[in-house]
Design a protein around this motif. Structure first.
Motif, PDB file in Angstrom:
ATOM      1  N   PRO A 228       1.827  -1.672   5.034  1.00  0.00           N
ATOM      2  CA  PRO A 228       0.839  -0.597   5.213  1.00  0.00           C
ATOM      3  C   PRO A 228       1.260   0.709   4.547  1.00  0.00           C
ATOM      4  O   PRO A 228       2.425   0.881   4.168  1.00  0.00           O
TER       5      PRO A 228
ATOM      6  N   SER B 134       6.843   0.587  12.378  1.00  0.00           N
ATOM      7  CA  SER B 134       5.735   0.327  11.450  1.00  0.00           C
ATOM      8  C   SER B 134       5.393  -1.165  11.516  1.00  0.00           C
ATOM      9  O   SER B 134       6.273  -2.002  11.718  1.00  0.00           O
ATOM     10  N   THR B 135       4.132  -1.466  11.370  1.00  0.00           N
ATOM     11  CA  THR B 135       3.658  -2.844  11.494  1.00  0.00           C
ATOM     12  C   THR B 135       3.371  -3.440  10.124  1.00  0.00           C
ATOM     13  O   THR B 135       2.636  -2.844   9.322  1.00  0.00           O
TER      14      THR B 135
ATOM     15  N   TYR C 287       0.815  -1.212   0.000  1.00  0.00           N
ATOM     16  CA  TYR C 287       0.000   0.000   0.000  1.00  0.00           C
ATOM     17  C   TYR C 287       0.850   1.264   0.000  1.00  0.00           C
ATOM     18  O   TYR C 287       0.320   2.363  -0.168  1.00  0.00           O
ATOM     19  N   ASP C 288       2.154   1.119   0.189  1.00  0.00           N
ATOM     20  CA  ASP C 288       3.028   2.287   0.326  1.00  0.00           C
ATOM     21  C   ASP C 288       3.694   2.686  -0.989  1.00  0.00           C
ATOM     22  O   ASP C 288       3.802   3.875  -1.305  1.00  0.00           O
TER      23      ASP C 288
ATOM     24  N   GLN D 255       1.830  -6.844   8.294  1.00  0.00           N
ATOM     25  CA  GLN D 255       1.002  -8.016   8.585  1.00  0.00           C
ATOM     26  C   GLN D 255       1.409  -9.191   7.706  1.00  0.00           C
ATOM     27  O   GLN D 255       1.693  -9.023   6.518  1.00  0.00           O
TER      28      GLN D 255
ATOM     29  N   PHE E 139       4.715   3.361   5.192  1.00  0.00           N
ATOM     30  CA  PHE E 139       5.735   2.459   5.729  1.00  0.00           C
ATOM     31  C   PHE E 139       7.111   3.093   5.637  1.00  0.00           C
ATOM     32  O   PHE E 139       7.853   3.169   6.630  1.00  0.00           O
TER      33      PHE E 139
ATOM     34  N   ASN F 299      -5.290  -5.620  -3.121  1.00  0.00           N
ATOM     35  CA  ASN F 299      -5.951  -5.436  -1.828  1.00  0.00           C
ATOM     36  C   ASN F 299      -6.031  -6.768  -1.084  1.00  0.00           C
ATOM     37  O   ASN F 299      -5.736  -7.835  -1.640  1.00  0.00           O
ATOM     38  N   GLU F 300      -6.479  -6.687   0.171  1.00  0.00           N
ATOM     39  CA  GLU F 300      -6.544  -7.860   1.025  1.00  0.00           C
ATOM     40  C   GLU F 300      -7.672  -8.809   0.641  1.00  0.00           C
ATOM     41  O   GLU F 300      -7.607 -10.001   0.918  1.00  0.00           O
TER      42      GLU F 300
ATOM     43  N   ILE G  21       1.543  -7.972   3.890  1.00  0.00           N
ATOM     44  CA  ILE G  21       0.765  -6.744   3.682  1.00  0.00           C
ATOM     45  C   ILE G  21       1.560  -5.584   4.265  1.00  0.00           C
ATOM     46  O   ILE G  21       1.745  -5.486   5.487  1.00  0.00           O
TER      47      ILE G  21
ATOM     48  N   SER H 256       9.500   0.205   1.026  1.00  0.00           N
ATOM     49  CA  SER H 256       8.572  -0.934   0.938  1.00  0.00           C
ATOM     50  C   SER H 256       9.007  -1.924  -0.133  1.00  0.00           C
ATOM     51  O   SER H 256       8.880  -3.142   0.035  1.00  0.00           O
TER      52      SER H 256
END
Length: 384
Positions: A103, A116-117, A56-57, A119, A106, A83-84, A101, A62
């Motif tokens: 975010p 930063s997390t 997404y970044d 997933q 990032f 997308n998820e 994933i 990333s």
């Protein structure tokens, strides 16, 4: 015991084996075929895990993070996903087994020194592979964290990147794998497959060979003949021991030549221990043949008393110390575990009699006990 009568019984049994095509196939073809099927079909290596990534970044950071997984030999990159929701469909259809994933913001957060997390989604339908995949993701993420910290520290302290890495990792861990440096599962499985096949094949041949005499009625010729029960059993079982000994050589050649399993120990000790193990498993077939009257019953009983111990209580798939107390007790009461120690020691560790004589002694005790019980249970008089 009269050698001539033993030879006559053994020669008769050999002619029966050669004349019966199905039995001949069971004796000479099936063991090698099982080695090929198990060797190529059974693998504990977890590599080329299908992976998809949602980014997404779309930043430099990333992309660098994603390429750690894309370039890894442990993952097979299946492409970026928008997308998820699309990830859910791919995981449900088993098109992928893991997903990353990344975010938004990032890269911006990393540049600012903020956490930063990321997933990770892992297919848990195969728990062992799922835990291994999690380990790969954790290791790659840890490497990314170290590089990021080293870069930030180098900028803050004005030192080189190499010095920064040394500062954040004062203790460097080096791991060396003994006996199987490449950590190839087939190197460990191929020797253990010898144990499994030699636990299954000789008892089947022996049990069917003796019970076949009962079903056909030819056993009454033995009842009325001058041959003693010891001479009959020795002559009857000798061809199966010889056939199984030949199969030992064939299976050893397949393990070393086809699957490239290293053999570091004494070949003479290995063959002697294998011969004792074959005599032991042949004794299992003898006990089954005495207890049942039909070949169908012999196959069922032999499968129960050989396949389960060979797979579950021998250390082939699960190390013995990892079993529960009851399971460990069962494993120590069965011969499969002791021969597994011998084949692993001979193939991978390069140890011999000085280290493995207790296991060899236990197998010899098993063989003596089984044949003694079989001799006492076999009578030259039909049961009424």
């Amino acid at each position: 015991m009269n050698r001539q009568r033993i030879w006559a019984v053994a020669y008769k049994e050999w002619r029966e084996i050669v004349r019966d095509r199905l039995f001949f196939t069971l004796a000479f073809v099936v063991p090698a075929l099982l080695m090929l099927l198990f060797g190529y079909g059974l693998s504990l290596d977890v590599e080329d895990i299908p992976l998809a990534i949602v980014d997404y970044d779309h930043s430099v950071e990333s992309r660098d993070y994603a390429y750690r997984f894309i370039d890894s030999r442990y993952f097979a990159f299946q492409g970026y996903v928008n997308n998820e929701q699309a990830l859910g469909a791919m995981l449900a259809s088993s098109h992928i087994r893991a997903a990353i994933i990344i975010p938004p913001q990032f890269g911006q957060r990393l540049q600012a020194g903020q956490a930063s997390t990321v997933q990770t989604l892992v297919d848990g339908t195969f728990p062992f592979r799922a835990m291994t995949a999690k380990g790969y993701v954790t290791a790659l993420n840890a490497a990314a964290n170290q590089d990021t910290l080293a870069r930030l520290l180098a900028q803050a302290k004005g030192v080189s990147l190499t010095q920064a890495r040394q500062m954040i990792q004062p203790v460097k861990l080096e791991v060396r794998y003994l006996y199987n440096q490449s950590v190839k599962s087939i190197w460990s499985l191929a020797p253990k497959l010898l144990m499994v096949i030699l636990m299954i094949s000789p008892p089947f041949l022996t049990a069917l060979g003796v019970v076949r005499e009962k079903e056909s009625g030819s056993i009454f010729n033995i009842y009325s003949a001058t041959v003693s029960r010891g001479e009959f059993l020795a002559g009857k079982l000798a061809p199966y021991v010889v056939i199984s000994s030949l199969n030992i050589l064939i299976l050893w050649l397949l393990a070393v030549g086809l699957f490239d399993a290293p053999f570091k120990g004494s070949w003479l000790f290995f063959m002697l221990a294998s011969l004792i193990y074959v005599i032991c498993t042949t004794g299992i077939g003898l006990l089954v043949s005495v207890a049942v009257r039909t070949q169908v019953a012999a196959m069922i009983v032999t499968a129960i008393v050989t396949v389960i111990p060979a797979v579950l209580y021998s250390g082939v798939l699960i190390p013995i110390p990892s079993l529960g107390p009851t399971a460990q007790l069962i494993a120590h009461l069965l011969p499969a575990m002791y021969y597994t120690n011998i084949v692993v020691g001979c193939f991978l560790k390069g140890v011999g009699f000085s280290a493995l004589w207790p296991d060899m002694l236990v197998l010899a005790g098993y063989a003596t006990t089984l044949f003694s019980i079989g001799y006492l249970m076999f009578h030259k008089r039909p049961n009424t």
